[in-house]
Motif scaffolding. Structure first.
Motif: not given
Ligand code: GTP
Ligand code: MG
Length: 297
Positions: A121-128, A149-152
């Motif tokens: 789980v790739l968190n904090k995508v809002d910062k990218i 699974e790979v989930i942003p």
């Protein structure tokens, strides 16, 4: 009729990646305390989400630390490992684009200690700002490990959480629910009272002081529709006591006011909260004190 699915899903990662924020948003209720400082969560906490055809039992865990020295921190790491032998899925949470050696430490532990399915789980995508950075980050990370699974996601904004939830449900075993459908956690009202007080202290006090605090609830009783909660705030030194109290009691008053608000929302009752600050020398490294404060379950 579709068959019912039930399972345990542990949320694991290094400190401060947003595990507790994720739990709260997945169960749509504030259960776990959150702060900008690492090592906020100290205990495992269940967040149970039941729908018509599934029950997901999430476990929020403390951020995994590398070779902790103090008994408190060792106990926090043990809490993480204790979930590994009965869970169905692990949400390995990382902060997008911010992989570091502590993430290596977590993945190493997971690879050697569990056969549960591993979701990245790739968190904090809002910062990218530039999404192509995320794609190359994912490329590097998945080369090393086989994730189911790979989930942003963004736990704070809610991005990707529906995708995450449906991927979880799809991968849970067929089984009847383990908890009644109106139960959202395994923790007591006293536990939440202590945790909400600690959260306000963590936010208000700077530097190292939050790591020297623990809360115990001495009284928790309801009278005439008011909840009376009496809490002790334990520190390790006298100097820390005066900082927690603040000038003319200002810090303690503000903490009490903020914690009371949260508790009134959670319990849907008026709360009368009283706090005392007490000293217990070196409690963070004393097994006996940790037992007294409820760190061994
Ligand atoms: N921008 C952004 N910040 C986030 C997101 N999720 C969490 N945060 C912030 O990250 C910080 C840490 O969040 P927590 O949920 O306490 O992290 P944790 O992994 O539970 O931390 P520990 O309990 O210390 O291991 C807080 O300031 C959160 O508001 C996100 O999706 N986006
Ligand atoms: Mg946490």
């Amino acid at each position: 009729m579709k068959e019912f699915r039930t399972g345990y899903v542990s949320i694991i990662g290094r400190p401060n990646v947003g595990k507790s924020t994720l739990l709260n948003h997945l169960v749509e209720q504030k259960l776990s305390i959150v702060s900008r400082k690492p090592q906020t969560t100290r205990w495992n906490l269940l967040g149970i989400k039941t729908s018509t055809d599934s029950q997901i039992i999430f476990i929020d865990t403390p951020g995994l630390q590398k070779e902790p020295k103090l008994a408190l921190n060792q106990q926090m790491n043990k809490a993480v490992s204790s979930t590994l032998n009965y869970i169905d899925i692990i949400l390995f949470v990382v902060e997008s684009l911010k992989w570091n050696e502590l993430d290596d430490n977590v993945i190493e532990l997971l690879k050697k200690s569990t056969s549960a399915q591993l979701f990245l789980v790739l968190n904090k995508v809002d910062k990218i700002a530039d999404k192509s950075d995320l794609l190359s980050f994912i490329d590097t990370v998945v080369k090393e490990t086989d994730f189911s699974e790979v989930i942003p996601v963004s736990a704070t904004k809610g991005t990707g959480l529906e995708e995450l939830e449906s991927a979880i449900i799809k991968n849970l075993p067929f089984a009847p629910p383990l908890f009644p459908d109106d139960q959202v956690t395994d923790r007591s009202e006293r536990f939440f009272a202590a945790e909400f007080i600690r959260e306000k202290l963590m936010t208000r006090l700077s530097d190292e002081l939050p790591y020297h605090l623990s809360i115990t609830i001495e009284e928790f009783k309801e009278e005439n529709n008011v909840l009376h909660i009496y809490a002790n705030i334990w520190v390790e030194r006298k100097g820390q006591k005066s900082i927690v109290i603040g000038k003319d009691g200002s810090v303690l008053k503000a903490v009490g006011r903020e914690a009371r608000k949260d508790l009134e929302v959670m319990f849907d009752k008026k709360v009368n909260l009283k706090t005392w600050v007490k000293v217990k020398k070196k409690w963070t490294d004393s097994t006996q004190a940790l037992k007294q404060f409820g760190y061994f379950e």
